[in-house]
Design a protein around this motif. Structure first.
Motif, PDB file in Angstrom:
ATOM      1  N   ASP A  18       0.835  -1.208   0.000  1.00 40.55           N
ATOM      2  CA  ASP A  18       0.000   0.000   0.000  1.00 40.55           C
ATOM      3  C   ASP A  18       0.867   1.254   0.000  1.00 40.55           C
ATOM      4  O   ASP A  18       0.891   2.022   0.964  1.00 40.55           O
ATOM      5  CB  ASP A  18      -0.939  -0.027   1.207  1.00 40.55           C
ATOM      6  CG  ASP A  18      -2.178   0.827   0.986  1.00 40.55           C
ATOM      7  OD1 ASP A  18      -2.208   1.588  -0.002  1.00 40.55           O
ATOM      8  OD2 ASP A  18      -3.107   0.715   1.789  1.00 40.55           O
ATOM      9  N   GLN A  21      -1.074   4.881   0.348  1.00 35.06           N
ATOM     10  CA  GLN A  21      -1.549   5.169   1.703  1.00 35.06           C
ATOM     11  C   GLN A  21      -0.384   5.330   2.672  1.00 35.06           C
ATOM     12  O   GLN A  21      -0.437   6.154   3.588  1.00 35.06           O
ATOM     13  CB  GLN A  21      -2.485   4.057   2.175  1.00 35.06           C
ATOM     14  CG  GLN A  21      -3.868   4.080   1.552  1.00 35.06           C
ATOM     15  CD  GLN A  21      -4.644   5.330   1.905  1.00 35.06           C
ATOM     16  OE1 GLN A  21      -5.147   6.030   1.020  1.00 35.06           O
ATOM     17  NE2 GLN A  21      -4.747   5.644   3.171  1.00 35.06           N
ATOM     18  N   ASP A  94      -2.467   2.348   6.273  1.00 37.34           N
ATOM     19  CA  ASP A  94      -3.589   3.074   5.657  1.00 37.34           C
ATOM     20  C   ASP A  94      -4.248   4.062   6.616  1.00 37.34           C
ATOM     21  O   ASP A  94      -5.314   4.596   6.321  1.00 37.34           O
ATOM     22  CB  ASP A  94      -4.632   2.099   5.109  1.00 37.34           C
ATOM     23  CG  ASP A  94      -5.216   1.179   6.173  1.00 37.34           C
ATOM     24  OD1 ASP A  94      -4.724   1.184   7.328  1.00 37.34           O
ATOM     25  OD2 ASP A  94      -6.159   0.428   5.847  1.00 37.34           O
ATOM     26  N   HIS A 207      -9.094   6.270   9.685  1.00 37.08           N
ATOM     27  CA  HIS A 207      -8.967   4.970   9.024  1.00 37.08           C
ATOM     28  C   HIS A 207     -10.012   4.871   7.919  1.00 37.08           C
ATOM     29  O   HIS A 207     -11.198   5.115   8.164  1.00 37.08           O
ATOM     30  CB  HIS A 207      -9.188   3.858  10.060  1.00 37.08           C
ATOM     31  CG  HIS A 207      -8.967   2.472   9.553  1.00 37.08           C
ATOM     32  ND1 HIS A 207      -9.851   1.834   8.719  1.00 37.08           N
ATOM     33  CD2 HIS A 207      -7.964   1.590   9.773  1.00 37.08           C
ATOM     34  CE1 HIS A 207      -9.400   0.623   8.442  1.00 37.08           C
ATOM     35  NE2 HIS A 207      -8.258   0.443   9.070  1.00 37.08           N
TER      36      HIS A 207
END
Length: 321
Positions: A18, A21, A94, A207
């Motif tokens: 990721d 993020q 994230d 989140h």
């Protein structure tokens, strides 16, 4: 026991693929109100397809570690063993910590005598802030409820946790055999050792809510598996799991009533879609537990145990400084 007002903090972040993020997360950590010379950011690559090093090296506080064995708890354990900080702060790649996250979370931890862990507030974000879809609403209603977890279940989700490295030395690392529920299992051990636990509403991170049924099914299945394995030691275990399954199959009447009165979602079609998703997720949970119960009684099946090397490893790390 802990008199220093501003201890050195190690922030531990496992990551898998990721990069976008992670970039946002590290940017937020670069803007913390806590003094920069008093914290480090340990990013543990847990097998990403594309190197995350170009992202990590943009930030002075950040250091990349590699943990090839799969599992976020295995990756977190790697970070714990390498951490220089007296205080450890956990979040996910994230997540976007608020600018005063470190300051508020650490102050809360230091203010409570014999504190084993602090769970901070987890705020959800939606693709369309004005109209979250049914999956996003489900995620917000049923997951990452830190205050409830701490009050009733004696743990906090590692998306937002503060603790001391010394607590890991006392109770052991995360159970790296678990793919879900390792934060619950570890938090329960912390509570069993007599440490205090606390909720910090002002130590907040943001989140992203899961926005598809497929993502939710994966999460619900992981949680069902964790529930199963974490209860295997209890007396009359098969009957207990059957009780859980029957509970999952019950229509969620109380929640339907709550949603019916709530103005989120605010139209009938939206509400019906969400209520239908509630039923489907309950069936997914029940099916996952039943499958595990059925296969667990075939030959050569055994329960998950905490590795015997866990306490030795963390203690040796502490001795080595």
């Amino acid at each position: 026991m802990y008199q220093q007002t501003q201890p050195f903090i190690s922030i531990i972040i496992p990551v898998l693929n990721d990069r976008r993020q992670l970039q946002l997360c590290l940017e937020a950590l670069e803007k913390q109100t806590y003094p920069k010379y008093l914290y480090e950011v340990l990013v543990i690559d847990n097998g990403s397809d594309e190197s995350i090093e170009p992202v990590v090296r943009q930030f002075k506080q950040a250091k990349m570690l590699v943990e090839p064995s799969p599992g976020s708890y295995t990756a977190r354990n790697k970070g714990i063993l390498q951490a220089k900080g007296e205080v450890l702060a956990f979040t996910d790649a994230d997540c976007i910590p608020h600018s005063d996250w470190l300051e508020k979370g650490t102050a809360h931890l230091l203010a409570i005598p014999n504190c084993g862990l602090v769970g901070g507030h987890i705020q959800f974000s939606f693709k369309n802030p004005n109209r979250p879809n049914a999956a996003e609403l489900y995620d917000q209603f049923f997951f990452l409820q830190q205050e409830y977890y701490l009050e009733h279940e004696k743990f906090a989700a590692t998306a937002n946790v503060f603790t001391y490295k010394q607590v890991f030395e006392q109770v052991g690392l995360f159970n790296s055999n678990l793919k879900s529920g390792g934060d619950r299992e570890w938090g329960n051990r912390v509570f069993a050792e007599g440490y205090a636990q606390s909720y910090a509403a002002d130590a907040s991170i943001c989140h992203p809510a899961r926005d598809s049924v497929k993502q939710l099914q994966k999460k619900v299945t992981r949680v069902a598996r964790a529930t199963y394995h974490l209860n295997r030691h209890r007396p009359n275990f098969p009957l207990l799991i059957l009780k859980f399954i029957l509970s999952d199959l019950k229509p969620p009447l109380r929640i339907w009533f709550r949603i019916g009165k709530d103005n989120r979602p605010n139209d009938l079609k939206y509400k019906l879609e969400f209520m239908g998703l509630l039923i489907w997720m309950k069936w997914v949970k029940a099916g996952g537990k039943f499958k595990l119960l059925f296969t667990d009684f075939l030959p050569n099946k055994s329960g998950i145990k905490i590795p015997s090397t866990v306490n030795t490893e963390i203690s040796q790390s502490a001795k080595n400084g």
